[in-house]
Design an enzyme around this catalytic site. Structure first.
Site, PDB file in Angstrom:
ATOM      1  N   ASN A  18     -10.168   0.156   0.983  1.00  0.00           N
ATOM      2  CA  ASN A  18      -8.787   0.147   0.773  1.00  0.00           C
ATOM      3  C   ASN A  18      -8.169  -0.179  -0.451  1.00  0.00           C
ATOM      4  O   ASN A  18      -8.410  -1.540  -0.826  1.00  0.00           O
ATOM      5  CB  ASN A  18      -8.068  -0.510   1.836  1.00  0.00           C
ATOM      6  CG  ASN A  18      -6.391  -0.688   1.979  1.00  0.00           C
ATOM      7  OD1 ASN A  18      -6.079  -0.226   0.842  1.00  0.00           O
ATOM      8  ND2 ASN A  18      -5.910  -1.041   3.038  1.00  0.00           N
ATOM      9  N   HIS A  44      -3.204   6.994   3.378  1.00  0.00           N
ATOM     10  CA  HIS A  44      -3.901   5.892   2.742  1.00  0.00           C
ATOM     11  C   HIS A  44      -5.224   5.685   3.638  1.00  0.00           C
ATOM     12  O   HIS A  44      -4.896   5.614   4.659  1.00  0.00           O
ATOM     13  CB  HIS A  44      -2.763   4.885   3.136  1.00  0.00           C
ATOM     14  CG  HIS A  44      -3.110   3.619   2.905  1.00  0.00           C
ATOM     15  ND1 HIS A  44      -4.059   3.087   1.581  1.00  0.00           N
ATOM     16  CD2 HIS A  44      -2.898   2.311   3.519  1.00  0.00           C
ATOM     17  CE1 HIS A  44      -4.150   1.961   1.549  1.00  0.00           C
ATOM     18  NE2 HIS A  44      -3.535   1.455   2.590  1.00  0.00           N
ATOM     19  N   CYS A  50       0.839  -1.306   0.056  1.00  0.00           N
ATOM     20  CA  CYS A  50       0.012  -0.019  -0.031  1.00  0.00           C
ATOM     21  C   CYS A  50       0.729   1.377  -0.057  1.00  0.00           C
ATOM     22  O   CYS A  50       0.377   2.359  -0.079  1.00  0.00           O
ATOM     23  CB  CYS A  50      -0.901  -0.120   1.162  1.00  0.00           C
ATOM     24  SG  CYS A  50      -2.004  -1.373   1.267  1.00  0.00           S
TER      25      CYS A  50
HETATM   26  N1  COA Z   1     -17.997  -8.419  10.479  1.00  0.00           N
HETATM   27  C1  COA Z   1     -18.478  -8.745  11.985  1.00  0.00           C
HETATM   28  N2  COA Z   1     -17.694  -9.200  12.863  1.00  0.00           N
HETATM   29  C2  COA Z   1     -16.171  -9.436  12.557  1.00  0.00           C
HETATM   30  C3  COA Z   1     -16.079  -8.806  11.132  1.00  0.00           C
HETATM   31  C4  COA Z   1     -16.898  -8.466  10.288  1.00  0.00           C
HETATM   32  N3  COA Z   1     -16.462  -8.200   9.010  1.00  0.00           N
HETATM   33  N4  COA Z   1     -14.462  -9.080  11.169  1.00  0.00           N
HETATM   34  C5  COA Z   1     -14.086  -9.333  12.316  1.00  0.00           C
HETATM   35  N5  COA Z   1     -15.308  -9.616  13.129  1.00  0.00           N
HETATM   36  C6  COA Z   1     -15.167 -10.279  14.402  1.00  0.00           C
HETATM   37  C7  COA Z   1     -13.969 -11.051  14.774  1.00  0.00           C
HETATM   38  O1  COA Z   1     -14.386 -12.354  14.354  1.00  0.00           O
HETATM   39  C8  COA Z   1     -14.185 -10.908  16.333  1.00  0.00           C
HETATM   40  O2  COA Z   1     -14.966 -11.615  17.097  1.00  0.00           O
HETATM   41  P1  COA Z   1     -14.644 -12.574  18.327  1.00  0.00           P
HETATM   42  O3  COA Z   1     -14.277 -11.598  19.141  1.00  0.00           O
HETATM   43  O4  COA Z   1     -15.959 -13.246  18.547  1.00  0.00           O
HETATM   44  O5  COA Z   1     -13.207 -13.155  17.955  1.00  0.00           O
HETATM   45  C9  COA Z   1     -14.284  -9.443  16.702  1.00  0.00           C
HETATM   46  O6  COA Z   1     -15.181  -9.090  15.480  1.00  0.00           O
HETATM   47  C10 COA Z   1     -13.391  -8.570  16.865  1.00  0.00           C
HETATM   48  O7  COA Z   1     -12.301  -8.589  15.852  1.00  0.00           O
HETATM   49  P2  COA Z   1     -10.987  -7.751  15.871  1.00  0.00           P
HETATM   50  O8  COA Z   1      -9.954  -8.165  14.913  1.00  0.00           O
HETATM   51  O9  COA Z   1     -10.387  -7.679  17.310  1.00  0.00           O
HETATM   52  O10 COA Z   1     -11.695  -6.309  15.623  1.00  0.00           O
HETATM   53  P3  COA Z   1     -10.736  -5.133  15.269  1.00  0.00           P
HETATM   54  O11 COA Z   1     -11.538  -4.069  16.292  1.00  0.00           O
HETATM   55  O12 COA Z   1      -9.354  -5.153  15.576  1.00  0.00           O
HETATM   56  O13 COA Z   1     -11.166  -4.645  13.932  1.00  0.00           O
HETATM   57  C11 COA Z   1     -10.202  -4.355  11.886  1.00  0.00           C
HETATM   58  C12 COA Z   1     -10.409  -5.424  12.874  1.00  0.00           C
HETATM   59  C13 COA Z   1      -9.461  -5.390  10.680  1.00  0.00           C
HETATM   60  C14 COA Z   1     -10.979  -3.557  11.186  1.00  0.00           C
HETATM   61  C15 COA Z   1      -8.959  -3.762  12.436  1.00  0.00           C
HETATM   62  O14 COA Z   1      -8.060  -4.342  13.170  1.00  0.00           O
HETATM   63  C16 COA Z   1      -8.153  -3.010  11.322  1.00  0.00           C
HETATM   64  O15 COA Z   1      -8.745  -2.171  10.559  1.00  0.00           O
HETATM   65  N6  COA Z   1      -6.843  -3.300  11.157  1.00  0.00           N
HETATM   66  C17 COA Z   1      -5.783  -2.509   9.983  1.00  0.00           C
HETATM   67  C18 COA Z   1      -6.267  -3.425   8.937  1.00  0.00           C
HETATM   68  C19 COA Z   1      -5.744  -2.743   7.957  1.00  0.00           C
HETATM   69  O16 COA Z   1      -5.648  -1.438   7.730  1.00  0.00           O
HETATM   70  N7  COA Z   1      -4.988  -3.591   6.692  1.00  0.00           N
HETATM   71  C20 COA Z   1      -4.570  -3.093   5.567  1.00  0.00           C
HETATM   72  C21 COA Z   1      -3.236  -2.246   6.047  1.00  0.00           C
HETATM   73  S1  COA Z   1      -2.686  -1.486   4.418  1.00  0.00           S
END
Ligand code: COA
Length: 315
Positions: free
Chosen positions: A272, A242, A108
């Site tokens: 993204n 980004h 990215c």
């Molecule tokens: N819909 C519903 N529930 C979801 C889900 C979705 N699309 N994706 C994950 N969950 C659930 C998980 O399974 C988890 O459930 P559990 O507690 O029963 O295990 C819960 O939501 C929390 O998951 P978690 O991963 O802790 O959530 P989060 O607050 O960290 O959010 C992201 C997840 C991916 C949105 C966040 O971590 C993020 O944006 N990270 C950066 C990703 C990124 O930018 N990547 C590209 C970089 S270039």
């Protein structure tokens, strides 16, 4: 170097969070509140290389140049249908150019790395006019049964033509190997000598680790680049960051103590789009008239690797 023209092309297919909820255990409420994304543009019948060529032609037209004026083409791309030839050569043929061209894969952060290469070629006296094309289809990397990854991404292509002028004030890049945080594995052709069993692995992500890296890297890169060029955060007109997650963007605003109004966003209806994200945002806001001649703009991006970078430019 200075930005002379920009262009961007997005896929036609719009996929909303409600559409995803039809086949995934997710909801508009979860996706929008955790990421900011409400819908994304997803490649269906388009070909990424056609979108890249179209974006390049739009940027050339905007710059008032033709392909013959170009001295170098850099294409930032993580994945496309060709392993070889490189996408930049396909773009070169598509726009009718004859200059050298190269692909880079800096995830990215690719636009910032491409900008640095363009600037370095220019400073070395090897290129006056450079075309950067960022073309990405991350929706072809994820497992569409994995709600943790596939909801985040959208596709797109964007191009920037750089020419003579004093636009690029400073760029800084960084990298910190963390290969288990955001990765995809692809099986190559078998040979008689490969004995281990191999399997493709779609995009895997440790979301919270990536989130923390992104906030820290962007804050550090932006502060360093601003300090290198002697510009205070308050003196920046626009921060083009980004578009990975609205909460990452808000955390960067807090870190820099800068108002939300200086951060144009399109994550809500784009998702993204990897390295295309920054130049799409740049093109959309230039065409809207928000970014004007003389404005000081910070660009910042981060991604798998981990790699990241920031630039300070004058429009
Ligand atoms: N819909 C519903 N529930 C979801 C889900 C979705 N699309 N994706 C994950 N969950 C659930 C998980 O399974 C988890 O459930 P559990 O507690 O029963 O295990 C819960 O939501 C929390 O998951 P978690 O991963 O802790 O959530 P989060 O607050 O960290 O959010 C992201 C997840 C991916 C949105 C966040 O971590 C993020 O944006 N990270 C950066 C990703 C990124 O930018 N990547 C590209 C970089 S270039």
């Amino acid at each position: 170097m200075k930005i002379k023209g920009t262009g961007s092309v997005l896929p036609k297919k719009i996929v909303t969070n409600d559409m995803l909820s039809e086949f995934l255990d997710t909801s508009d409420q979860w996706i929008a509140s955790r990421t900011g994304v409400r819908s994304r543009k997803v490649i269906s019948d388009e070909k990424l290389e056609d979108m890249a060529v179209e974006a390049a032609l739009l940027a050339l037209e905007d710059a008032g140049m033709n392909a013959g004026n170009l001295d170098l083409i850099i294409c930032s791309n993580v994945v496309n249908e060709y392993i070889t030839p490189q996408l930049s050569c396909i773009i070169q043929g598509g726009i009718g150019a004859s200059c050298p061209c190269m692909d880079i894969n800096c995830a990215c952060a690719g636009f910032l790395y491409a900008l640095d290469i363009a600037d370095s070629y220019n400073k070395a006296g090897k290129a006056r006019n450079v075309l950067i094309v960022c073309a990405e289809e991350p929706t072809r990397m994820t497992d569409w049964t994995d709600r943790r990854t596939c909801v985040l991404f959208g596709d797109g292509a964007a191009a920037v033509v750089l020419g003579e002028g004093e636009g690029i004030k400073g760029i800084s890049l960084s990298a910190a190997s963390a290969t288990d945080k955001l990765w995809q594995y692809r099986v190559l052709q078998p040979t008689p000598y490969i004995t281990k069993e191999e399997h493709d692995v779609p995009l895997q992500m440790k979301g919270q680790d990536v989130f923390k890296f992104a906030v820290k890297a962007a804050g550090k890169d932006i502060s360093k680049t601003l300090s290198d060029v002697g510009v205070r955060p308050d003196d920046v007109d626009w921060y083009l960051v980004h578009q990975a997650n609205i909460r990452i963007i808000e955390a960067i605003q807090d870190y820099l103590e800068q108002p939300e109004s200086k951060f144009p966003v399109n994550i809500y209806d784009h998702g993204n789009s990897s390295s295309s994200s920054c130049p799409i945002l740049l093109d959309e806001n230039r065409r809207k008239g928000l970014l004007r001649e003389g404005d000081i703009v910070v660009l910042s991006a981060f991604g798998a690797g981990f790699v990241s970078g920031a630039a300070v430019i004058e429009m």
